[in-house]
Write a protein that holds these residues in place. Sequence first.
Motif, mmCIF file in Angstrom:
data_model
loop_
_atom_site.group_PDB
_atom_site.id
_atom_site.type_symbol
_atom_site.label_atom_id
_atom_site.label_comp_id
_atom_site.label_asym_id
_atom_site.label_seq_id
_atom_site.Cartn_x
_atom_site.Cartn_y
_atom_site.Cartn_z
ATOM 1 N N UNK A 153 7.509 39.489 -21.522
ATOM 2 C CA UNK A 153 7.243 40.265 -20.506
ATOM 3 C C UNK A 153 6.977 41.405 -19.897
ATOM 4 N N UNK A 154 6.764 42.016 -21.457
ATOM 5 C CA UNK A 154 5.571 43.323 -21.267
ATOM 6 C C UNK A 154 3.820 42.898 -21.922
ATOM 7 N N UNK A 203 12.888 26.621 -13.084
ATOM 8 C CA UNK A 203 11.665 26.331 -11.674
ATOM 9 C C UNK A 203 10.497 24.833 -12.690
ATOM 10 N N UNK A 204 8.878 25.036 -11.928
ATOM 11 C CA UNK A 204 7.956 24.301 -12.789
ATOM 12 C C UNK A 204 6.768 25.352 -13.105
ATOM 13 N N UNK A 205 5.665 24.261 -13.520
ATOM 14 C CA UNK A 205 4.275 25.174 -13.978
ATOM 15 C C UNK A 205 3.554 25.210 -12.573
ATOM 16 N N UNK A 256 9.846 38.198 -16.091
ATOM 17 C CA UNK A 256 10.890 38.734 -15.830
ATOM 18 C C UNK A 256 12.214 38.719 -14.950
ATOM 19 N N UNK A 257 11.520 38.748 -13.700
ATOM 20 C CA UNK A 257 12.187 38.395 -12.173
ATOM 21 C C UNK A 257 13.099 37.292 -11.997
ATOM 22 N N UNK A 258 12.324 36.266 -12.596
ATOM 23 C CA UNK A 258 13.294 34.250 -13.172
ATOM 24 C C UNK A 258 14.203 34.287 -14.132
ATOM 25 N N UNK A 259 14.593 35.675 -14.745
ATOM 26 C CA UNK A 259 15.438 36.284 -16.161
ATOM 27 C C UNK A 259 16.482 36.411 -15.455
ATOM 28 N N UNK A 260 16.135 37.569 -15.029
ATOM 29 C CA UNK A 260 17.276 38.560 -14.378
ATOM 30 C C UNK A 260 17.926 37.944 -13.299
ATOM 31 N N UNK A 285 10.208 27.735 -21.268
ATOM 32 C CA UNK A 285 10.861 29.036 -20.536
ATOM 33 C C UNK A 285 11.328 28.891 -19.219
ATOM 34 N N UNK A 286 9.749 28.058 -18.915
ATOM 35 C CA UNK A 286 10.599 27.660 -17.242
ATOM 36 C C UNK A 286 11.795 27.147 -16.518
ATOM 37 N N UNK A 287 10.995 25.651 -17.349
ATOM 38 C CA UNK A 287 12.372 24.818 -17.415
ATOM 39 C C UNK A 287 13.540 25.781 -17.779
ATOM 40 N N UNK A 288 13.861 25.927 -18.587
ATOM 41 C CA UNK A 288 15.249 26.876 -18.950
ATOM 42 C C UNK A 288 15.795 27.827 -17.703
ATOM 43 N N UNK A 289 14.270 28.170 -17.000
ATOM 44 C CA UNK A 289 14.569 29.416 -16.075
ATOM 45 C C UNK A 289 14.765 28.029 -14.337
#
Length: 186
Positions: free
Chosen positions: A45-46, A65-67, A17-21, A59-63
């Motif tokens: 996120x919940x 970052x990496x694993x 959630x933090x990365x998405x925001x 998801x992390x790539x889209x945001x």
Amino acid sequence: MNNDNKQNEYTIGAKIRDLRLKNGLTQEELADRAELSKGFISQLENDLTSPSIATLIDILTLLGTTLSAFFSDSGDEQIVFGADDFFVSDYNGTKTTWIVPTAQKNMMEPITVELEPGAKTDDDFPHEGEEFGLVLSGEITLCVGNRSEVVHEGETFYFSSDRKHYIINSGKTPCKVVWVSCPPSF
């Protein structure tokens, strides 16, 4: 489900959630880009569902970052180093100081090299990578393959590591060099 697992799931959901925001995305925008449903992102996120590793990596790539970065606790990572952290080798007029502990696991490895007049580093044989140096005091002769160059105080050097290389203190006073190898090779 025990409390430790619940805490870890919560951490994953909150971090996503933090990365998405931070990326300025709505749940729907992230879902569209990841080819997932908005409901799945909301549940993730919940902490109501867990993603597969492949989905989490997407998801992390889209945001951005990496694993490994996502799961590392950067708050505990040491980023400032002092003399107590250094490892020193002093042999035959050459003092080598590894100024970032365990740097060999990183992308680059910085050291300082102090040479008495006439002293020479060991030959470093061809390997993958690049080398950079800054002469802090004195002067050196940089030998790369069949080429030799004098490098004075305040000057830098940079070369591909694909040839044998070493330095010699060609001056009349001790010298000190910051030397960085990428990837680590010292």
